[in-house]
Design an enzyme around this catalytic site. Structure first.
Site, short mmCIF file in Angstrom:
data_model
loop_
_atom_site.label_atom_id
_atom_site.label_comp_id
_atom_site.label_asym_id
_atom_site.label_seq_id
_atom_site.Cartn_x
_atom_site.Cartn_y
_atom_site.Cartn_z
N SER A 192 -59.37 -32.04 -15.25
CA SER A 192 -58.84 -31.96 -13.84
C SER A 192 -58.74 -30.37 -13.43
O SER A 192 -58.66 -29.46 -14.04
CB SER A 192 -57.49 -32.55 -13.77
OG SER A 192 -56.78 -32.31 -12.44
N TYR A 207 -48.66 -33.69 -16.14
CA TYR A 207 -50.10 -33.92 -16.08
C TYR A 207 -51.08 -32.65 -16.20
O TYR A 207 -52.03 -32.89 -16.70
CB TYR A 207 -50.27 -34.62 -14.73
CG TYR A 207 -51.64 -35.10 -14.38
CD1 TYR A 207 -52.59 -35.81 -15.06
CD2 TYR A 207 -52.35 -33.91 -13.41
CE1 TYR A 207 -53.78 -36.04 -14.72
CE2 TYR A 207 -53.46 -34.14 -13.10
CZ TYR A 207 -54.39 -35.18 -13.63
OH TYR A 207 -55.80 -35.39 -13.23
#
Length: 320
Positions: A192, A207
């Site tokens: 990400s 996350y």
């Protein structure tokens, strides 16, 4: 004449000019290399280079489904891995409809369920007879919406670690021996931009931390296995128009899964860390030149806005 003018300049001015020339030349070369990779560089012949089959996790929706379709279009058989058997069957039918004769298999697994080690071992056993050349670790989890770290409940934290860290580690570990034995293979871990591009990701802390693990895990494996014929890569997208990102309509900065997948597959086997969609690469550059405190302030404000919208939505659901 020009040499005479240069000879009259003080040494410090000549040194400064030389440094400027070096910096400008380096910037021009980097820009040219980025442009080539983003728009002109051909993808590798995946089947010939790595093997006949690809395993794709999280293959029922979004990026995983789109990448599976692209890999099938490139001539690979695809093992579709997900937790919903009906959706897996639908994607398998879509693969065969788009590419008649394409080989598909499905495997149902919930990476967040108990018994992850046993489930991954069963998946590895189910593909033991296949020439698996490409593994795409796409399955993952994000927050439902932004929240402070102390608001992250035990189940969400546990599921984030199970899907984003443990399953990537276990599945790669399970399939790597076959690639080592065959002396070829490619592992693509979907990371990400929250961990690779942004200096911070406030209110998505757990996350972002799990995706930072994916980035370092991939980079180290790349060094370990490169000389064995195995390419390991972490792809770090920014927003893509998926259910997970809660984005319905594709835009320039949030491409459709299909647009992202085309770039993703074309990047397999090249850099160990990359952002395949060209617009995400531009965002990466822009964030790199803005002072981090300013970026942090912007990101915090955006996350707080998302948090308030999410809390309001939860409140409306409870009121019903």
């Amino acid at each position: 004449m020009a040499f005479a003018i240069l000879a009259q300049q003080p040494a410090w001015a000549l040194a400064l000019a030389a440094v400027g020339l070096i910096v400008a030349t380096r910037a021009a070369v980097l820009l040219a290399l980025w442009f080539y990779a983003a728009f002109l560089r051909p993808g590798k012949p995946l089947r010939a280079r790595y093997g006949a089959w690809a395993v794709v996790t999280g293959a029922t929706d979004g990026i995983g489904r789109a990448i599976a379709l692209e890999l099938a279009a490139a001539g690979l058989g695809v093992v579709l891995v997900g937790r919903n058997p009906d959706k897996l069957a639908k994607v398998a039918a879509e693969v065969r409809a788009r590419r008649p004769g394409a080989e598909t298999r499905t495997f149902v697994i919930d990476f967040a369920a108990d018994g992850l080690a046993e489930n991954v071992a069963a998946l590895a056993e189910s593909v033991r007879d296949l020439d698996v050349g490409v593994l795409v670790n796409n399955a993952g989890l994000c927050y439902p919406y932004a929240r402070y770290f102390h608001e992250v409940d035990e189940k969400l934290a546990r599921d984030l670690i199970a899907l984003n860290v443990e399953q990537v580690t276990r599945l790669t570990h399970a399939l790597m021996p076959g690639m080592v034995r065959r002396k070829r293979g490619a592992v693509v871990n979907i990371g990400s931009g929250a961990a690779t591009i942004l200096p911070s990701d406030p209110l998505y802390t757990v996350y972002a931390a799990t995706k930072a693990y994916v980035d370092q895990f991939s980079r180290s494996l790349y060094v370990e296995y490169k000389n064995m014929g195995i390419d390991v890569q972490c792809q770090a997208p920014m927003y893509v128009a998926t259910k997970m990102a809660s984005i319905r309509n594709a835009t320039l900065l949030a491409p459709s899964p299909e647009t992202y997948a085309r770039a993703s597959v074309r990047y397999i086997g090249y850099e160990p860390r990359c952002t395949p969609h060209w617009a995400h690469g531009v965002v990466w550059y822009l964030f790199s030149i803005v002072p981090e405190p300013l970026v942090d302030r912007y990101l915090l404000g955006m996350s707080l806005f998302i948090r308030e919208k999410g809390r309001a939505k939860d409140a409306r659901k409870k009121a019903l």
